[in-house]
Design an enzyme around this catalytic site. Sequence first.
Site, PDB file in Angstrom:
ATOM      1  N   ARG A 235       0.864  -1.186   0.069  1.00  0.00           N
ATOM      2  CA  ARG A 235      -0.171   0.044  -0.022  1.00  0.00           C
ATOM      3  C   ARG A 235       0.826   1.352   0.117  1.00  0.00           C
ATOM      4  O   ARG A 235       2.021   1.215   0.615  1.00  0.00           O
ATOM      5  CB  ARG A 235      -0.858   0.052   1.359  1.00  0.00           C
ATOM      6  N   ASP A 259       4.045   0.221  -7.250  1.00  0.00           N
ATOM      7  CA  ASP A 259       2.705  -0.273  -7.826  1.00  0.00           C
ATOM      8  C   ASP A 259       1.644   0.409  -7.072  1.00  0.00           C
ATOM      9  O   ASP A 259       0.558   0.642  -7.634  1.00  0.00           O
ATOM     10  CB  ASP A 259       2.540  -1.672  -7.662  1.00  0.00           C
ATOM     11  N   GLU A 264      -2.787   7.985  -4.248  1.00  0.00           N
ATOM     12  CA  GLU A 264      -3.379   7.522  -5.521  1.00  0.00           C
ATOM     13  C   GLU A 264      -4.918   7.654  -5.684  1.00  0.00           C
ATOM     14  O   GLU A 264      -5.382   7.268  -7.013  1.00  0.00           O
ATOM     15  CB  GLU A 264      -2.896   5.952  -5.744  1.00  0.00           C
ATOM     16  N   HIS A 296      -1.286   0.486  -9.747  1.00  0.00           N
ATOM     17  CA  HIS A 296      -1.926  -0.605  -8.637  1.00  0.00           C
ATOM     18  C   HIS A 296      -2.600  -1.600  -9.686  1.00  0.00           C
ATOM     19  O   HIS A 296      -3.659  -1.674  -9.762  1.00  0.00           O
ATOM     20  CB  HIS A 296      -3.002   0.287  -7.922  1.00  0.00           C
TER      21      HIS A 296
HETATM   22  P1  NAI Z   1      -1.551 -11.606   4.168  1.00  0.00           P
HETATM   23  O1  NAI Z   1      -2.463 -10.988   5.397  1.00  0.00           O
HETATM   24  O2  NAI Z   1      -1.604 -12.831   3.835  1.00  0.00           O
HETATM   25  O3  NAI Z   1      -0.240 -11.099   4.935  1.00  0.00           O
HETATM   26  C1  NAI Z   1       0.082 -10.097   5.427  1.00  0.00           C
HETATM   27  C2  NAI Z   1       1.180 -10.215   6.518  1.00  0.00           C
HETATM   28  O4  NAI Z   1       1.896  -9.067   7.149  1.00  0.00           O
HETATM   29  C3  NAI Z   1       0.973 -11.412   7.508  1.00  0.00           C
HETATM   30  O5  NAI Z   1       1.874 -12.230   7.530  1.00  0.00           O
HETATM   31  C4  NAI Z   1       0.975 -10.329   8.848  1.00  0.00           C
HETATM   32  O6  NAI Z   1       1.287 -11.061   9.761  1.00  0.00           O
HETATM   33  C5  NAI Z   1       1.906  -9.257   8.548  1.00  0.00           C
HETATM   34  N1  NAI Z   1       1.758  -8.089   9.196  1.00  0.00           N
HETATM   35  C6  NAI Z   1       0.862  -7.686   9.624  1.00  0.00           C
HETATM   36  N2  NAI Z   1       1.166  -6.222  10.328  1.00  0.00           N
HETATM   37  C7  NAI Z   1       2.579  -6.312  10.405  1.00  0.00           C
HETATM   38  C8  NAI Z   1       3.331  -5.703  11.199  1.00  0.00           C
HETATM   39  N3  NAI Z   1       3.069  -4.312  11.632  1.00  0.00           N
HETATM   40  N4  NAI Z   1       4.496  -5.905  11.207  1.00  0.00           N
HETATM   41  C9  NAI Z   1       4.915  -6.951  10.533  1.00  0.00           C
HETATM   42  N5  NAI Z   1       4.314  -7.955   9.619  1.00  0.00           N
HETATM   43  C10 NAI Z   1       2.966  -7.482   9.777  1.00  0.00           C
HETATM   44  O7  NAI Z   1      -1.967 -10.524   3.266  1.00  0.00           O
HETATM   45  P2  NAI Z   1      -1.380 -10.751   1.668  1.00  0.00           P
HETATM   46  O8  NAI Z   1      -2.502 -11.481   0.792  1.00  0.00           O
HETATM   47  O9  NAI Z   1      -0.210 -11.307   1.697  1.00  0.00           O
HETATM   48  O10 NAI Z   1      -1.396  -9.246   0.946  1.00  0.00           O
HETATM   49  C11 NAI Z   1      -0.342  -8.303   1.666  1.00  0.00           C
HETATM   50  C12 NAI Z   1      -0.747  -6.952   1.128  1.00  0.00           C
HETATM   51  O11 NAI Z   1      -0.656  -6.721  -0.264  1.00  0.00           O
HETATM   52  C13 NAI Z   1      -2.311  -6.559   1.308  1.00  0.00           C
HETATM   53  O12 NAI Z   1      -2.557  -6.052   2.802  1.00  0.00           O
HETATM   54  C14 NAI Z   1      -2.603  -5.295   0.279  1.00  0.00           C
HETATM   55  O13 NAI Z   1      -2.387  -4.224   1.098  1.00  0.00           O
HETATM   56  C15 NAI Z   1      -1.569  -5.695  -0.581  1.00  0.00           C
HETATM   57  N6  NAI Z   1      -2.096  -6.094  -1.881  1.00  0.00           N
HETATM   58  C16 NAI Z   1      -1.540  -5.331  -3.120  1.00  0.00           C
HETATM   59  C17 NAI Z   1      -2.301  -5.685  -4.192  1.00  0.00           C
HETATM   60  C18 NAI Z   1      -1.854  -4.840  -5.525  1.00  0.00           C
HETATM   61  O14 NAI Z   1      -2.629  -4.988  -6.451  1.00  0.00           O
HETATM   62  N7  NAI Z   1      -0.921  -4.089  -5.367  1.00  0.00           N
HETATM   63  C19 NAI Z   1      -3.180  -6.938  -4.310  1.00  0.00           C
HETATM   64  C20 NAI Z   1      -3.344  -7.316  -3.091  1.00  0.00           C
HETATM   65  C21 NAI Z   1      -2.750  -7.104  -1.938  1.00  0.00           C
END
Ligand code: NAI
Length: 338
Positions: A235, A259, A264, A296
């Site tokens: 993000r 990205d 944005e 994005h």
């Molecule tokens: P997920 O929930 O599987 O993984 C997120 C990880 O971040 C978890 O392992 C969690 O423990 C960790 N985390 C949370 N808070 C934390 C902190 N304060 N310090 C360290 N680690 C922390 O989510 P996923 O599916 O891997 O997605 C990650 C991010 O990618 C999403 O939250 C979203 O913002 C972004 N995203 C971007 C997309 C794009 O098109 N550019 C599309 C999909 C997701």
Amino acid sequence: MKIAFFDTHQFDKKAFNKANQNFNLDIQFHETCLNEKTARLAQGTQVVCSFVNDKITDACIKELASYGVRLIALRCAGFNHVDIVSAQKQGVLVARVPSYSPHAVAEFATGMLLSLNRKIHRAYLRVKELNFSLDGLEGFDLYQKTVGVIGGGKIGNIFAHIMTSFGCHVLMYDIVKDPELEKNKSIKYTDLENLFCQSDVISLHLPLTPETHHIIDQVSISKMKEGVYIINTGRGSLIDSIALIEGLKNKKIAGAALDVYEEEENIFFQDLSDKILQDDTLARLLSFPNVLVTSHQAFLTKEALQNIAVTTLENIEEFIKTGSVTTERLVNPKHHLQ
Ligand code: NAI
């Protein structure tokens, strides 16, 4: 019942129309983003469907609730753009698509890193102009380099494994450790300080929360290696853009692939090619030859769009039939406030 879809584009209309053949829901596509001013378009419906750049603030939710909206169905995984506490107070459920294709995002992050490092985006433009010179296009081998992955959830996990297949050492930082991940000898958990000091490349795969806001700022950049590359498909607000620009200007940061961008909302997903860009920070970022910005699009694969459409329509259908949505797909306010 009509379902009001906001911030819709050709790509999602196509995917939703196809998936809806199995649901037969009455979808009303709106191109405008959802915010407190546009919420009135939801009059007469109990369900709105929203994407990443809608601004679902307290005022917006109160407005939606006053029209009788009871479900905000997010057609994305992240929910940082929704005031979850307000939604709970107003009795509005918020459902999301927890996972649609982590591969899509991890593969895109890899593509950005390769393009940025090997200057593929610059070479493409050069050759179009019949400029076949190689000066300024030098990159580095990823083999044996250290890649710091911040956030080792679904996407970070896949990205880490892709990096190990290039022969990289991966340093992973996450508040929750996945014991399976360390079975790969090239992946080690570490603390954030060490990750910043050791990494040649840093890739962000975290949700945006109050704790992760500006996780990359002036202080963290000062700890990084000279010549670090930063990749952000998480993000925009994970990075303080002003600190990033400073790091690029003084060459501490050798390249950034973004990205996502802090501001944005009113820019990405739109064709502004005949407009004057008003965002000076983005304009400065776009002026660097070693910054690659995409709009994005990391999620944008056929598979991901299909999964998003089916899961979102399942959530809406379940709500219409039962008044609720499967717990794992509901956004939990406690989770948001961690
Ligand atoms: P997920 O929930 O599987 O993984 C997120 C990880 O971040 C978890 O392992 C969690 O423990 C960790 N985390 C949370 N808070 C934390 C902190 N304060 N310090 C360290 N680690 C922390 O989510 P996923 O599916 O891997 O997605 C990650 C991010 O990618 C999403 O939250 C979203 O913002 C972004 N995203 C971007 C997309 C794009 O098109 N550019 C599309 C999909 C997701």
